[in-house]
Design a protein around this motif. Structure first.
Motif, PDB file in Angstrom:
ATOM      1  N   ALA A  78       0.428  -0.700  -0.314  1.00 25.93           N
ATOM      2  CA  ALA A  78      -0.041  -0.128   0.232  1.00 25.93           C
ATOM      3  C   ALA A  78       0.456   1.170   0.060  1.00 25.93           C
ATOM      4  CB  ALA A  78      -0.403   0.288   0.973  1.00 25.93           C
ATOM      5  N   SER A  79       0.182   2.682  -0.104  1.00 31.30           N
ATOM      6  CA  SER A  79       0.868   3.566  -0.760  1.00 31.30           C
ATOM      7  C   SER A  79       0.974   3.933   1.267  1.00 31.30           C
ATOM      8  CB  SER A  79       0.316   4.291  -1.093  1.00 31.30           C
ATOM      9  OG  SER A  79      -0.953   4.817  -0.184  1.00 31.30           O
ATOM     10  N   GLY A  80       2.318   4.789   1.840  1.00 30.38           N
ATOM     11  CA  GLY A  80       2.404   5.307   3.216  1.00 30.38           C
ATOM     12  C   GLY A  80       2.825   4.218   3.935  1.00 30.38           C
ATOM     13  N   GLN A  81       3.534   2.968   3.277  1.00 28.45           N
ATOM     14  CA  GLN A  81       3.755   2.068   4.084  1.00 28.45           C
ATOM     15  C   GLN A  81       5.619   2.142   5.079  1.00 28.45           C
ATOM     16  OE1 GLN A  81       2.937  -1.506   2.760  1.00 28.45           O
ATOM     17  NE2 GLN A  81       3.360  -3.672   4.537  1.00 28.45           N
ATOM     18  N   SER A  82       5.702   1.623   5.677  1.00 29.84           N
ATOM     19  CA  SER A  82       6.758   1.686   5.868  1.00 29.84           C
ATOM     20  C   SER A  82       7.519   0.286   6.250  1.00 29.84           C
ATOM     21  CB  SER A  82       6.895   2.069   8.142  1.00 29.84           C
ATOM     22  OG  SER A  82       6.605   3.319   7.794  1.00 29.84           O
ATOM     23  N   PHE A  83       8.628  -0.103   5.393  1.00 32.04           N
ATOM     24  CA  PHE A  83       9.970  -1.120   5.730  1.00 32.04           C
ATOM     25  C   PHE A  83      10.771  -0.454   6.059  1.00 32.04           C
ATOM     26  CE2 PHE A  83       6.676  -2.175   1.898  1.00 32.04           C
ATOM     27  CZ  PHE A  83       7.487  -2.883   1.850  1.00 32.04           C
ATOM     28  N   ASN A  84      11.619  -1.785   6.859  1.00 35.30           N
ATOM     29  CA  ASN A  84      12.167  -1.303   7.271  1.00 35.30           C
ATOM     30  C   ASN A  84      13.699  -2.234   7.179  1.00 35.30           C
ATOM     31  OD1 ASN A  84      14.570  -2.639   9.914  1.00 35.30           O
ATOM     32  ND2 ASN A  84      14.098  -0.150  10.469  1.00 35.30           N
ATOM     33  N   ILE A  85      14.562  -2.624   6.624  1.00 32.89           N
ATOM     34  CA  ILE A  85      15.922  -3.037   5.677  1.00 32.89           C
ATOM     35  C   ILE A  85      16.673  -3.282   7.662  1.00 32.89           C
ATOM     36  CG2 ILE A  85      18.044  -3.479   4.354  1.00 32.89           C
ATOM     37  CD1 ILE A  85      16.237  -1.234   2.564  1.00 32.89           C
ATOM     38  N   SER A  86      16.926  -4.343   7.739  1.00 33.69           N
ATOM     39  CA  SER A  86      18.590  -4.638   8.567  1.00 33.69           C
ATOM     40  C   SER A  86      19.704  -5.626   7.659  1.00 33.69           C
ATOM     41  CB  SER A  86      17.764  -4.585   9.575  1.00 33.69           C
ATOM     42  OG  SER A  86      16.884  -5.729  10.120  1.00 33.69           O
ATOM     43  N   ILE A  87      20.923  -5.811   8.478  1.00 32.96           N
ATOM     44  CA  ILE A  87      21.761  -6.084   8.822  1.00 32.96           C
ATOM     45  C   ILE A  87      22.979  -6.203   9.311  1.00 32.96           C
ATOM     46  CG2 ILE A  87      23.407  -4.742   7.240  1.00 32.96           C
ATOM     47  CD1 ILE A  87      23.491  -7.365   4.638  1.00 32.96           C
ATOM     48  N   TYR A  88      23.053  -7.453   9.987  1.00 33.38           N
ATOM     49  CA  TYR A  88      24.331  -7.432  10.204  1.00 33.38           C
ATOM     50  C   TYR A  88      25.883  -7.449   9.388  1.00 33.38           C
ATOM     51  CZ  TYR A  88      20.872  -9.967  13.713  1.00 33.38           C
ATOM     52  OH  TYR A  88      20.427  -9.945  14.863  1.00 33.38           O
ATOM     53  N   ALA A  89      26.396  -7.043  10.361  1.00 35.57           N
ATOM     54  CA  ALA A  89      27.939  -6.626   9.560  1.00 35.57           C
ATOM     55  C   ALA A  89      29.394  -6.595  10.332  1.00 35.57           C
ATOM     56  CB  ALA A  89      27.821  -4.879   8.730  1.00 35.57           C
ATOM     57  N   LYS A  90      30.171  -6.445  10.197  1.00 40.50           N
ATOM     58  CA  LYS A  90      31.508  -6.795  10.951  1.00 40.50           C
ATOM     59  C   LYS A  90      32.657  -6.198   9.659  1.00 40.50           C
ATOM     60  CE  LYS A  90      34.382 -10.356  13.228  1.00 40.50           C
ATOM     61  NZ  LYS A  90      35.064 -11.462  13.746  1.00 40.50           N
ATOM     62  N   THR A 149      36.411  -1.639   3.262  1.00 33.14           N
ATOM     63  CA  THR A 149      36.704  -2.247   1.980  1.00 33.14           C
ATOM     64  C   THR A 149      36.921  -4.056   1.867  1.00 33.14           C
ATOM     65  OG1 THR A 149      39.469  -1.711   3.205  1.00 33.14           O
ATOM     66  CG2 THR A 149      38.732  -0.114   1.215  1.00 33.14           C
ATOM     67  N   ASP A 150      36.949  -4.145   3.346  1.00 33.49           N
ATOM     68  CA  ASP A 150      37.086  -5.839   3.542  1.00 33.49           C
ATOM     69  C   ASP A 150      36.098  -6.339   4.668  1.00 33.49           C
ATOM     70  OD1 ASP A 150      37.095  -8.264   4.049  1.00 33.49           O
ATOM     71  OD2 ASP A 150      39.568  -8.007   3.126  1.00 33.49           O
ATOM     72  N   PHE A 151      34.903  -7.018   4.502  1.00 31.90           N
ATOM     73  CA  PHE A 151      34.287  -6.980   5.637  1.00 31.90           C
ATOM     74  C   PHE A 151      33.106  -7.632   5.759  1.00 31.90           C
ATOM     75  CE2 PHE A 151      31.881  -4.045   2.568  1.00 31.90           C
ATOM     76  CZ  PHE A 151      30.667  -4.040   2.657  1.00 31.90           C
ATOM     77  N   GLU A 152      32.437  -8.099   6.181  1.00 30.66           N
ATOM     78  CA  GLU A 152      31.283  -9.811   6.260  1.00 30.66           C
ATOM     79  C   GLU A 152      29.590  -8.978   6.142  1.00 30.66           C
ATOM     80  OE1 GLU A 152      33.040 -13.059   8.851  1.00 30.66           O
ATOM     81  OE2 GLU A 152      34.567 -12.315   9.289  1.00 30.66           O
ATOM     82  N   VAL A 153      29.082  -9.897   5.843  1.00 33.13           N
ATOM     83  CA  VAL A 153      27.467  -9.171   6.118  1.00 33.13           C
ATOM     84  C   VAL A 153      26.883 -10.746   6.478  1.00 33.13           C
ATOM     85  CG1 VAL A 153      27.290  -6.622   4.959  1.00 33.13           C
ATOM     86  CG2 VAL A 153      27.082  -8.986   3.654  1.00 33.13           C
ATOM     87  N   TYR A 154      25.349 -11.147   7.436  1.00 34.29           N
ATOM     88  CA  TYR A 154      25.084 -11.976   6.982  1.00 34.29           C
ATOM     89  C   TYR A 154      23.310 -11.475   7.749  1.00 34.29           C
ATOM     90  CZ  TYR A 154      22.916 -15.486  10.426  1.00 34.29           C
ATOM     91  OH  TYR A 154      22.354 -16.261  10.894  1.00 34.29           O
ATOM     92  N   GLY A 155      22.094 -11.994   7.600  1.00 39.33           N
ATOM     93  CA  GLY A 155      21.348 -11.637   7.961  1.00 39.33           C
ATOM     94  C   GLY A 155      20.577 -10.404   7.412  1.00 39.33           C
ATOM     95  N   TRP A 156      20.148 -10.330   5.996  1.00 37.24           N
ATOM     96  CA  TRP A 156      19.481  -9.261   5.433  1.00 37.24           C
ATOM     97  C   TRP A 156      18.290  -9.535   5.470  1.00 37.24           C
ATOM     98  CZ3 TRP A 156      21.033  -8.503  -0.426  1.00 37.24           C
ATOM     99  CH2 TRP A 156      20.649  -6.889  -0.382  1.00 37.24           C
ATOM    100  N   GLN A 157      17.344  -8.619   6.009  1.00 34.74           N
ATOM    101  CA  GLN A 157      16.419  -8.147   6.540  1.00 34.74           C
ATOM    102  C   GLN A 157      15.518  -7.489   6.013  1.00 34.74           C
ATOM    103  OE1 GLN A 157      14.541 -10.421   9.356  1.00 34.74           O
ATOM    104  NE2 GLN A 157      13.954  -8.629  10.341  1.00 34.74           N
ATOM    105  N   CYS A 158      14.493  -7.647   4.644  1.00 30.31           N
ATOM    106  CA  CYS A 158      13.579  -6.660   4.431  1.00 30.31           C
ATOM    107  C   CYS A 158      12.106  -6.675   4.865  1.00 30.31           C
ATOM    108  CB  CYS A 158      13.733  -6.216   3.484  1.00 30.31           C
ATOM    109  SG  CYS A 158      12.684  -5.070   2.606  1.00 30.31           S
ATOM    110  N   GLU A 159      11.500  -6.154   5.784  1.00 25.14           N
ATOM    111  CA  GLU A 159      10.120  -6.312   6.537  1.00 25.14           C
ATOM    112  C   GLU A 159       8.929  -4.805   6.475  1.00 25.14           C
ATOM    113  OE1 GLU A 159      10.690  -6.854  10.862  1.00 25.14           O
ATOM    114  OE2 GLU A 159      12.530  -6.463  10.638  1.00 25.14           O
ATOM    115  N   ALA A 160       8.032  -5.484   6.182  1.00 27.83           N
ATOM    116  CA  ALA A 160       7.305  -3.937   6.766  1.00 27.83           C
ATOM    117  C   ALA A 160       7.178  -3.377   8.124  1.00 27.83           C
ATOM    118  CB  ALA A 160       5.357  -4.761   6.071  1.00 27.83           C
TER     119      ALA A 160
END
Length: 181
Positions: A78-90, A149-160
């Motif tokens: 829907a229009s006006g809907q909030s979305f959140n993106i999250s990720i673990y990074a090191k 320049t050199d990092f790790e990521v894990y657990g990418w999430q996108c949720e309403a």
């Protein structure tokens, strides 16, 4: 019931959350996603030990220019809907990455984060202008004074929703994985 602990691993409390869906279809296989920006970017799957305690993080090595990793889609309802993106990074303390979302829904935001050398969870929230697609990106470079320049990521999430909830693993379900309230 799920128990949530403080940063010291003490003071357990019940973790009560609303129903949410992780729309990133391969949330732990970040190296399977496309990269762009025309610069040097290499991704290595199963590189290091993630916050899950398993050797399943993705290493991202960046050499120059502006690069990004992007998820193919997450659909706004829907229009006006909030979305959140999250990720673990090191990564190296003081270096920076950004989370970005754009798409046909009119959503567009960029939020920059500074790495500490330890695993951290970063999140950013935006609101759709109309129904349509929300495209999450991990940006490297793009105006950062000290890009990672050199990092790790894990657990990418996108949720309403207007805030991030606990990580919901998605191992390939295209419509998302739902966690009940």
């Amino acid at each position: 019931p799920r128990i949530n602990y403080d940063a010291n691993g003490e003071n357990g409390a019940l973790l009560l959350e609303p129903q949410r869906v992780n729309l990133i279809s391969k949330s732990e296989y970040i190296s399977s996603y496309s990269s762009g920006g025309g610069a040097g970017l290499t991704m290595t799957a199963n590189y290091g030990i993630s916050p899950e305690g398993v050797k399943n993080s993705t290493r991202i090595q960046y050499t120059s220019g502006n690069s990004y990793v992007y998820s193919n889609y997450a659909t706004a309802t829907a229009s006006g809907q909030s979305f959140n993106i999250s990720i673990y990074a090191k990564g190296v303390a003081g270096e920076q990455i950004k989370l970005h979302a754009s798409g046909s829904s009119g959503i567009s935001f960029i939020k920059e984060f500074t790495l500490s050398g330890e695993w951290q969870r970063f999140d950013a929230t935006g609101t759709t202008g109309s129904a349509g697609q929300v495209l999450p990106h991990i940006l490297i470079g793009y105006g950062s004074s000290n890009p990672a320049t050199d990092f790790e990521v894990y657990g990418w999430q996108c949720e309403a929703g207007s805030y991030s909830t606990s990580y919901i693993p998605n191992h390939g379900t295209s419509g998302g994985v739902t966690r009940a309230a």
